[in-house]
Design a protein around this motif. Structure first.
Motif, mmCIF file in Angstrom:
data_model
loop_
_atom_site.group_PDB
_atom_site.id
_atom_site.type_symbol
_atom_site.label_atom_id
_atom_site.label_comp_id
_atom_site.label_asym_id
_atom_site.label_seq_id
_atom_site.Cartn_x
_atom_site.Cartn_y
_atom_site.Cartn_z
ATOM 1 N N CYS A 7 -8.043 -38.323 29.924
ATOM 2 C CA CYS A 7 -8.765 -37.477 30.869
ATOM 3 C C CYS A 7 -8.266 -37.860 32.260
ATOM 4 O O CYS A 7 -8.584 -38.934 32.773
ATOM 5 C CB CYS A 7 -10.273 -37.682 30.777
ATOM 6 S SG CYS A 7 -11.202 -36.607 31.895
ATOM 7 N N LEU B 72 -9.364 -41.589 33.603
ATOM 8 C CA LEU B 72 -10.675 -42.171 33.344
ATOM 9 C C LEU B 72 -10.704 -42.732 31.921
ATOM 10 O O LEU B 72 -9.932 -42.296 31.063
ATOM 11 C CB LEU B 72 -11.759 -41.105 33.518
ATOM 12 C CG LEU B 72 -11.774 -40.385 34.871
ATOM 13 C CD1 LEU B 72 -12.875 -39.315 34.895
ATOM 14 C CD2 LEU B 72 -11.957 -41.366 36.020
ATOM 15 N N LEU C 202 -15.771 -35.163 24.170
ATOM 16 C CA LEU C 202 -15.794 -36.093 25.308
ATOM 17 C C LEU C 202 -15.104 -35.478 26.514
ATOM 18 O O LEU C 202 -15.596 -35.594 27.649
ATOM 19 C CB LEU C 202 -15.118 -37.405 24.917
ATOM 20 C CG LEU C 202 -15.049 -38.477 26.001
ATOM 21 C CD1 LEU C 202 -16.439 -38.903 26.440
ATOM 22 C CD2 LEU C 202 -14.251 -39.696 25.498
ATOM 23 N N TRP C 203 -13.975 -34.822 26.307
ATOM 24 C CA TRP C 203 -13.269 -34.190 27.415
ATOM 25 C C TRP C 203 -14.142 -33.123 28.068
ATOM 26 O O TRP C 203 -14.202 -33.013 29.291
ATOM 27 C CB TRP C 203 -11.954 -33.583 26.922
ATOM 28 C CG TRP C 203 -10.989 -33.267 28.027
ATOM 29 C CD1 TRP C 203 -10.015 -34.064 28.523
ATOM 30 C CD2 TRP C 203 -10.933 -32.047 28.792
ATOM 31 N NE1 TRP C 203 -9.334 -33.423 29.546
ATOM 32 C CE2 TRP C 203 -9.886 -32.189 29.729
ATOM 33 C CE3 TRP C 203 -11.660 -30.861 28.764
ATOM 34 C CZ2 TRP C 203 -9.553 -31.182 30.628
ATOM 35 C CZ3 TRP C 203 -11.327 -29.862 29.662
ATOM 36 C CH2 TRP C 203 -10.279 -30.034 30.586
ATOM 37 N N TYR D 186 -16.781 -34.780 30.207
ATOM 38 C CA TYR D 186 -16.199 -35.163 31.493
ATOM 39 C C TYR D 186 -16.056 -33.943 32.407
ATOM 40 O O TYR D 186 -16.380 -33.995 33.601
ATOM 41 C CB TYR D 186 -14.820 -35.798 31.287
ATOM 42 C CG TYR D 186 -14.809 -37.299 31.225
ATOM 43 C CD1 TYR D 186 -15.345 -38.079 32.254
ATOM 44 C CD2 TYR D 186 -14.223 -37.958 30.150
ATOM 45 C CE1 TYR D 186 -15.306 -39.460 32.198
ATOM 46 C CE2 TYR D 186 -14.178 -39.344 30.094
ATOM 47 C CZ TYR D 186 -14.721 -40.091 31.119
ATOM 48 O OH TYR D 186 -14.682 -41.454 31.073
ATOM 49 N N PHE E 261 -11.049 -43.190 28.175
ATOM 50 C CA PHE E 261 -11.085 -42.072 27.224
ATOM 51 C C PHE E 261 -10.645 -42.532 25.838
ATOM 52 O O PHE E 261 -9.511 -42.941 25.639
ATOM 53 C CB PHE E 261 -10.162 -40.951 27.703
ATOM 54 C CG PHE E 261 -10.367 -39.652 26.984
ATOM 55 C CD1 PHE E 261 -11.300 -38.736 27.429
ATOM 56 C CD2 PHE E 261 -9.635 -39.356 25.834
ATOM 57 C CE1 PHE E 261 -11.504 -37.534 26.757
ATOM 58 C CE2 PHE E 261 -9.828 -38.167 25.156
ATOM 59 C CZ PHE E 261 -10.764 -37.256 25.617
ATOM 60 N N THR F 26 -18.509 -41.044 35.585
ATOM 61 C CA THR F 26 -18.403 -39.993 36.594
ATOM 62 C C THR F 26 -19.327 -40.269 37.769
ATOM 63 O O THR F 26 -18.974 -40.000 38.929
ATOM 64 C CB THR F 26 -18.716 -38.623 35.973
ATOM 65 O OG1 THR F 26 -17.899 -38.434 34.815
ATOM 66 C CG2 THR F 26 -18.443 -37.504 36.953
ATOM 67 N N ALA G 188 -19.498 -41.344 29.663
ATOM 68 C CA ALA G 188 -18.705 -40.473 30.533
ATOM 69 C C ALA G 188 -19.508 -40.073 31.768
ATOM 70 O O ALA G 188 -18.966 -40.026 32.887
ATOM 71 C CB ALA G 188 -18.256 -39.232 29.773
ATOM 72 N N GLU G 189 -20.787 -39.806 31.595
ATOM 73 C CA GLU G 189 -21.638 -39.456 32.739
ATOM 74 C C GLU G 189 -21.786 -40.644 33.682
ATOM 75 O O GLU G 189 -21.786 -40.486 34.905
ATOM 76 C CB GLU G 189 -23.000 -38.975 32.236
ATOM 77 C CG GLU G 189 -22.947 -37.637 31.504
ATOM 78 C CD GLU G 189 -24.298 -37.210 30.998
ATOM 79 O OE1 GLU G 189 -25.288 -37.949 31.225
ATOM 80 O OE2 GLU G 189 -24.372 -36.133 30.373
ATOM 81 N N LEU H 51 -16.018 -43.582 22.870
ATOM 82 C CA LEU H 51 -16.759 -43.528 24.130
ATOM 83 C C LEU H 51 -17.812 -42.427 24.040
ATOM 84 O O LEU H 51 -17.517 -41.313 23.595
ATOM 85 C CB LEU H 51 -15.797 -43.233 25.282
ATOM 86 C CG LEU H 51 -16.310 -43.462 26.702
ATOM 87 C CD1 LEU H 51 -16.469 -44.955 26.966
ATOM 88 C CD2 LEU H 51 -15.346 -42.859 27.718
ATOM 89 N N GLU I 201 -20.764 -39.677 25.375
ATOM 90 C CA GLU I 201 -20.906 -38.745 26.489
ATOM 91 C C GLU I 201 -21.765 -39.349 27.596
ATOM 92 O O GLU I 201 -21.552 -39.073 28.781
ATOM 93 C CB GLU I 201 -21.482 -37.428 25.978
ATOM 94 C CG GLU I 201 -20.527 -36.710 25.022
ATOM 95 C CD GLU I 201 -21.085 -35.430 24.440
ATOM 96 O OE1 GLU I 201 -22.052 -34.887 25.010
ATOM 97 O OE2 GLU I 201 -20.549 -34.972 23.414
#
Length: 238
Positions: free
Chosen positions: A154, A210, A125-126, A129, A212, A225, A221-222, A216, A218
Motif C-alpha cells: 500500500c 504503509l 485491507l487495501w 486503507y 501491509f 492512518t 490500518a485505521e 494486518l 483493518e
C-alpha cells in the motif's frame, strides 16, 4: 504488456515479465504467469505468496524450462535423479547454485493452499486503507486497480517535500513504513548510463509504503492512518 509484446515481436525479441509483486493478479482474462511470456515471481517474506525466500520462473517452452533448470543448477545437464544412477554428469555451459531449498518449497506449497484467503484479505485491507486515507490533506494513495490486482503493497505519495520527515516521525511512533523503491537510475550501479529523469525523481521523493500483509487487521490500518494524519498535521504546524 500488450504494447511491449507487439514492440518485441517487431524487433524479434522476447519478453521476460517481472511479476515479483504480482502473484494472483490478472492480465486481461488470464492470471499473471499464464499470459504466454516468460514470467518471474518472487516468494519473499512480504510477497503475496511466500515460501520464506525464493522465487520461480514460468517458461513458455520445454527448451526454456531446460535452460532454466541448468542455469539454477551449476549448468549440469542431468537431473538429480539421473545423477544418482551414474558415476559422472555433464556440464555444458554457465550455471549458478540458485535452487530453492526443499524446506522453502514445502512452505510455499502450504501457503498456496491458503492463497485464496490471502488474496481476499489483501484486497480488503487495501480498501480499508483507501477509505481511511480518503480526505487526508497532503497525502495521495497510489492506485493498485484492486479489482484485478492482488496488492503486494500500500503505497502513498507524501506531498510538498515532507516525505522524509513524516517517514521518520512514523518510525519513531512504531509504524513500520518503508520506501518501495528508490529510483534505480540514481543508484551507483547504473551511473554509467545515468540521465536525468525529473518526473521519476520527483515521485521517488514522495512515495512511502504503509505496513501491509494479510495478517494486518483493518483496525490496525485505521490506527496507522491516524498516526499518518497526526504526523502530517505536525508538519503543517511547523
Amino acid at each position: 504488456m500488450r504494447a511491449v509484446s507487439v514492440q518485441a515481436r517487431a524487433r524479434r525479441s522476447g519478453v521476460v515479465e517481472d511479476a515479483a509483486q504480482a502473484f494472483g493478479s490478472w492480465q486481461g482474462e488470464r492470471r499473471v504467469g499464464a499470459t504466454g511470456v516468460v514470467t518471474c515471481f518472487s516468494f519473499g517474506p512480504i510477497k503475496n505468496l511466500t515460501c520464506g525466500l525464493g522465487g520461480a520462473i514460468v517458461p513458455r517452452t520445454p527448451l526454456e524450462a531446460d535452460i532454466c533448470r541448468r542455469l539454477r543448477g551449476l549448468g549440469i545437464v542431468e537431473s538429480a535423479a539421473q545423477r544418482a544412477e551414474v558415476t559422472t554428469y555433464t556440464i555444458d555451459g554457465f550455471g549458478m547454485r540458485v535452487q530453492m531449498s526443499p524446506l522453502n518449497a514445502a512452505v510455499g506449497l502450504v501457503q498456496l493452499v491458503h492463497f485464496a484467503e490471502a488474496e481476499t484479505r489483501r484486497r480488503a485491507l487495501w480498501r480499508a486503507y483507501a477509505a481511511a486515507l480518503d480526505g487526508i490533506d497532503g497525502v495521495s494513495l497510489v492506485d493498485a486497480d484492486v479489482d484485478r490486482t492482488v496488492p503486494a503493497l500500500c503505497a502513498v505519495r507524501v506531498l510538498d517535500g515532507r516525505r522524509d520527515r513524516v517517514f521518520h516521525t512514523l518510525l519513531e511512533r512504531g509504524i513500520g513504513v518503508g520506501v518501495h523503491y528508490p529510483p534505480n537510475h540514481t543508484q551507483p550501479a547504473f551511473a554509467a548510463w545515468h540521465r536525468p529523469l525529473p518526473v521519476t525523481e520527483h515521485l521517488g521523493g514522495q512515495i512511502m509504503t504503509l505496513p501491509f500483509h494479510q495478517h494486518l487487521t483493518e483496525a490496525a490500518a485505521e490506527h496507522i492512518t491516524g498516526e499518518l494524519r497526526a504526523a502530517l498535521a505536525a508538519e503543517t504546524d511547523r
